[in-house]
Design an enzyme around this catalytic site. Structure first.
Site, mmCIF file in Angstrom:
data_model
loop_
_atom_site.group_PDB
_atom_site.id
_atom_site.type_symbol
_atom_site.label_atom_id
_atom_site.label_comp_id
_atom_site.label_asym_id
_atom_site.label_seq_id
_atom_site.Cartn_x
_atom_site.Cartn_y
_atom_site.Cartn_z
ATOM 1 N N CYS A 1 -15.301 21.945 -4.552
ATOM 2 C CA CYS A 1 -15.247 20.742 -5.431
ATOM 3 C C CYS A 1 -14.147 21.181 -6.438
ATOM 4 C CB CYS A 1 -16.412 20.288 -5.942
ATOM 5 S SG CYS A 1 -17.458 19.298 -4.764
ATOM 6 N N GLU B 1 -19.377 15.064 -6.286
ATOM 7 C CA GLU B 1 -17.973 15.224 -6.797
ATOM 8 C C GLU B 1 -16.981 14.906 -5.846
ATOM 9 O OE1 GLU B 1 -20.349 17.604 -6.773
ATOM 10 O OE2 GLU B 1 -20.346 18.864 -8.523
HETATM 11 ZN ZN LIG Z 1 -19.264 20.701 -4.476
#
Ligand SMILES: [Zn+2]
Length: 144
Positions: free
Chosen positions: A96, A62
């Site tokens: 993330c 991500e």
């Molecule tokens: Zn991550």
């Protein structure tokens, strides 16, 4: 702020995430993850996880997708797809989530599997109390 996302865009995001996953470098965990992010210019940027023998240097799919997009000049993102498993739906890790929040607190997440089944979820549901600039404000206790 959120632009409506079309079914065609969701299908493209999923296809790009699955394709990106094929290039993942995960020799230590075997946990291959693919991602793709949709930017304001309607472009899609893929990313995949890259591991390192020094584990803490590994980076998630991500964040790689977001950084890839940013390096290419995109700054506003509408949706991000993530995939890792045949039937299970991946959820981004805390790091993330915080990086996504930096660019769009209401980012639409497309949690999908290799069968191209998916669930839609807003980032704000996964990260209800993010670390924000307001936490840098100085507060003073008044003396009585
Ligand atoms: Zn991550």
């Amino acid at each position: 702020m959120l632009k409506p996302i079309t079914n065609a865009e969701i299908q493209l995001l999923i296809a790009q995430a699955i394709q990106a996953r094929e290039q993942a470098y995960a020799p230590y965990s075997g946990f291959k993850v693919g991602s793709a992010v949709l930017s304001e210019n309607a472009k899609i940027y893929p990313g995949h996880n890259i591991e390192n023998v020094s584990y803490s240097l590994s980076i998630c799919a991500e964040r790689n997708a977001l950084y890839h997009a940013h390096i290419c000049g995109a700054n506003t993102f509408y949706a991000l797809a993530v995939v890792y498993h045949e039937t299970e739906f991946a959820k981004p890790c805390g790091s993330c989530r915080q990086v996504m929040h930096e660019f769009n607190p209401e980012l639409l997440l497309v949690l999908c599997n290799l069968r191209k089944e998916y669930r839609l979820l807003s980032l704000s549901k996964l990260l209800p109390e993010p670390f924000e600039k307001s936490q840098f404000q100085t507060h003073k206790i008044e003396a009585k």
